[in-house]
Design an enzyme around this catalytic site. Structure first.
Site, mmCIF file in Angstrom:
data_model
loop_
_atom_site.group_PDB
_atom_site.id
_atom_site.type_symbol
_atom_site.label_atom_id
_atom_site.label_comp_id
_atom_site.label_asym_id
_atom_site.label_seq_id
_atom_site.Cartn_x
_atom_site.Cartn_y
_atom_site.Cartn_z
ATOM 1 N N GLU A 173 0.935 -1.298 0.320
ATOM 2 C CA GLU A 173 -0.096 -0.073 0.020
ATOM 3 C C GLU A 173 0.758 1.449 -0.053
ATOM 4 O O GLU A 173 1.445 1.532 0.997
ATOM 5 C CB GLU A 173 -0.855 -0.051 1.250
ATOM 6 C CG GLU A 173 -1.804 -1.412 1.426
ATOM 7 C CD GLU A 173 -3.035 -1.206 0.439
ATOM 8 O OE1 GLU A 173 -3.325 -0.167 -0.450
ATOM 9 O OE2 GLU A 173 -3.748 -2.131 0.374
ATOM 10 N N CYS A 217 -2.886 8.576 3.207
ATOM 11 C CA CYS A 217 -2.607 7.962 2.105
ATOM 12 C C CYS A 217 -3.654 8.268 0.878
ATOM 13 O O CYS A 217 -3.318 8.764 -0.088
ATOM 14 C CB CYS A 217 -2.142 6.375 2.198
ATOM 15 S SG CYS A 217 -3.435 5.539 3.064
HETATM 16 P P1 NAD Z 1 8.404 5.128 4.386
HETATM 17 O O1 NAD Z 1 8.439 4.471 3.159
HETATM 18 O O2 NAD Z 1 9.485 6.309 4.412
HETATM 19 O O3 NAD Z 1 8.628 4.209 5.798
HETATM 20 C C1 NAD Z 1 7.938 3.203 5.721
HETATM 21 C C2 NAD Z 1 8.205 2.132 6.710
HETATM 22 O O4 NAD Z 1 9.213 1.488 5.711
HETATM 23 C C3 NAD Z 1 9.073 2.421 8.069
HETATM 24 O O5 NAD Z 1 8.920 1.441 8.965
HETATM 25 C C4 NAD Z 1 10.541 2.605 7.453
HETATM 26 O O6 NAD Z 1 11.506 2.172 8.575
HETATM 27 C C5 NAD Z 1 10.569 1.452 6.822
HETATM 28 N N1 NAD Z 1 11.549 1.441 5.379
HETATM 29 C C6 NAD Z 1 12.402 2.351 5.144
HETATM 30 N N2 NAD Z 1 13.151 1.803 4.248
HETATM 31 C C7 NAD Z 1 12.920 0.577 4.203
HETATM 32 C C8 NAD Z 1 13.717 -0.487 3.367
HETATM 33 N N3 NAD Z 1 14.597 -0.384 2.542
HETATM 34 N N4 NAD Z 1 13.239 -1.839 3.677
HETATM 35 C C9 NAD Z 1 11.979 -2.029 4.512
HETATM 36 N N5 NAD Z 1 11.446 -1.024 5.131
HETATM 37 C C10 NAD Z 1 12.054 0.028 4.898
HETATM 38 O O7 NAD Z 1 7.144 5.773 4.381
HETATM 39 P P2 NAD Z 1 6.362 7.036 5.640
HETATM 40 O O8 NAD Z 1 7.004 8.316 5.145
HETATM 41 O O9 NAD Z 1 6.684 6.418 7.029
HETATM 42 O O10 NAD Z 1 4.976 6.922 5.142
HETATM 43 C C11 NAD Z 1 4.545 8.124 4.303
HETATM 44 C C12 NAD Z 1 4.088 7.439 2.924
HETATM 45 O O11 NAD Z 1 3.232 6.281 3.026
HETATM 46 C C13 NAD Z 1 3.136 8.337 1.989
HETATM 47 O O12 NAD Z 1 3.779 8.325 0.607
HETATM 48 C C14 NAD Z 1 2.004 7.760 1.997
HETATM 49 O O13 NAD Z 1 1.157 8.013 0.916
HETATM 50 C C15 NAD Z 1 2.093 6.218 2.402
HETATM 51 N N6 NAD Z 1 1.085 5.336 3.037
HETATM 52 C C16 NAD Z 1 0.206 4.534 2.139
HETATM 53 C C17 NAD Z 1 -0.702 4.089 2.883
HETATM 54 C C18 NAD Z 1 -1.614 3.172 1.636
HETATM 55 O O14 NAD Z 1 -2.478 2.543 2.579
HETATM 56 N N7 NAD Z 1 -1.242 3.077 0.668
HETATM 57 C C19 NAD Z 1 -1.140 4.324 4.004
HETATM 58 C C20 NAD Z 1 -0.390 5.079 4.802
HETATM 59 C C21 NAD Z 1 0.914 5.851 4.302
#
Ligand code: NAD
Length: 469
Positions: free
Chosen positions: A243, A277
């Protein structure tokens, strides 16, 4: 937990390295989060691997009963959880925010526990009998973001547990306390080892995604991280539900009633202070009612109190972190410099503590302006004028993401026709972002793949097995 202090004490580490988590509204310390390392991750995965077969063997009814009890536990600690969530994430207690999020955790747990999932008979013609079953995957890794940390964790783990898997959760570095506290409460009712949290950095998330003992990753976060996960999970052929980011369009048709839709438009865009999101992030309004919609939306938005989340009056809060604040501020500044008209906001008061960015509405903005083309993920909504519905649909579909979208109209059949032309996982009519545990939710294009919620969401946490004979 009986008190907020007891909840906080239950997650405060007694050994090992810690990090102080600050309230984004005040800069004050909320609590100490553990900094778990890869060794801790190995222990958690090993614990999950050994606990999972016993959990799977319980069967659906017993697992569902445990999840229903876990939902009751969330409700018993609801106020304390909401207080912690508000302090750590910044979102107000009231409005569609912290108390609402904790309530959603209980609702989604109950839905995952009670949605029926029967084996399907695919062929039964006297010669062939083929049935489709769903078996547990094993151990599921759940990696989440900072915007709805408790609710999204439940979205990931509730169907995983129901289907007989164990889960290892990797929360965002920005909001570990909320997830640790939630999981502690859930574990009041779950057997040891099947649900654990590793509160580490990106290296912990990255290791989960290539760990041979992890069968599936449930990931919610940015599109960039989603792409990294696809790559790192390839060698172990992990199942993935992704997501990812969105930049949802809303199209207001010329027959819509501006006054009637203004409040729902507002909350579609500004729920969780825009850090959602599937929030409305680009609003396309027909030229005939453009000014009226701008006026009504401005009136609604101007009346919404923003401030410290613990103040019962507020319904909008700060951005959760400085990086996100800078994204929003830079995008609004760029829009202003390009000649767009700021209807409301756009002028943060930097003398105050906290990452507060005022509710901002931007009119007369070009479709290719970065505030329209990029995901702002904050309280700033661009409003774009259009002349024909074809033009609006083309603009809505022009980006490489497609999570949600909405169509606003007094004519339901006409709205449905427009909805069918939009490239997005969900198109709402006269509402936006209304997720429901009974209804599948997932992205189109680079907003990800795989469905959550409903029976489809349960199936996504199982390995399909055909019994033929
Ligand atoms: P992010 O991708 O920076 O981080 C999300 C998670 O991934 C964190 O726990 C982070 O530590 C982890 N992470 C980072 N690099 C990684 C890697 N290489 N491998 C595995 N895990 C890793 O996202 P964010 O800034 O926390 O959240 C905001 C984003 O999330 C926005 O783009 C938003 O649209 C999206 N979002 C989507 C949904 C949905 O349902 N589609 C819901 C909420 C947020």
């Amino acid at each position: 937990m009986e008190t907020y202090d007891a909840l906080l004490a239950s997650i405060t580490p007694t050994a090992g390295p810690t990090r102080t988590i600050l309230n984004p509204a005040t800069g004050e310390a909320v609590g100490e989060a553990p900094v778990h390392d890869l060794e801790y991750l190995e222990q958690s995965v090993a614990g999950a691997v050994s606990a999972q077969p016993g959990w799977a063997a319980l069967g659906h009814d017993a697992r569902s009963a445990a999840l229903l009890k876990a939902a009751d536990a969330v409700e018993r600690s609801a106020e304390e959880l909401a207080q912690l969530l508000s302090r750590e994430q910044g979102k107000p207690l009231n409005g569609p925010n912290a108390r609402f999020e904790v309530g959603a955790c209980a609702a989604w747990l109950r839905a995952a526990a009670t949605i029926p999932l029967e084996a399907e008979t695919i062929v039964d013609d006297g010669q062939t009998r083929a049935e489709l079953h769903y078996k547990p995957i094993g151990v599921v890794g759940a990696i989440g973001p900072w915007n709805w940390p408790m609710m999204i964790t439940v979205w990931q783990i509730a169907p995983a547990l129901r289907m007989g898997n164990a889960a290892v959760v990797k929360p965002s570095e920005y909001t570990p306390l909320s997830v640790l506290a939630l999981v502690n409460v859930l574990n009041e009712e779950l057997p040891d080892g099947i649900l654990s949290v590793v509160a580490g950095g990106r290296e912990v998330g990255a290791r989960l995604t290539n760990h041979p003992a992890i069968g599936k990753i449930m990931f919610t976060g940015s599109t960039a991280t989603g792409k990294a996960i696809i790559k790192s999970s390839a060698d172990t052929v992990k199942r993935l539900t992704l997501e990812l980011g969105g930049n949802d369009a809303g199209i207001v048709l010329p027959d819509a009633d501006p006054k009637a839709i203004a409040a729902d438009l507002f909350w579609g865009a500004f729920i969780n202070t825009g850090q959602t999101c599937a929030a409305l992030k680009r609003l396309y309004v027909h030229e005939d009612i453009y000014d009226a919609v701008c006026d009504e939306l401005t009136a609604v938005a101007a009346a919404m109190p923003m401030g410290n989340g613990l103040d019962e009056d507020n319904v909008l809060g700060p951005l959760q972190n400085k990086a996100q604040y800078d994204v929003v501020a830079n995008l609004v500044n760029a829009a202003r410099e390009a000649g767009a008209r700021i209807l409301l906001g756009g002028n943060p008061d930097t003398s105050q503590p906290g990452y507060f960015y005022p509710t901002t509405l931007v009119a007369d903005i070009d479709n290719d302006n970065p505030l329209v083309a990029e995901e702002q993920f904050g309280p700033a909504l661009p409003i774009i004028r259009y002349s024909t519905v074809d033009e609006a649909v083309e603009k809505a579909n022009a980006l490489d993401v497609g999570l949600g979208a909405s169509v606003w109209s007094s004519n339901l059949p006409a709205a449905r026709e427009v909805a069918a032309r939009i490239q997005a996982g969900t198109v709402w009519i006269n509402k936006h972002g209304a997720v429901d545990p009974r209804i599948p939710f997932g992205g189109a294009k680079q907003s990800g793949y795989g469905l959550e919620f409903g029976v489809e969401g349960l199936k996504a946490l199982g390995v399909p097995q055909v019994i033929n004979g």
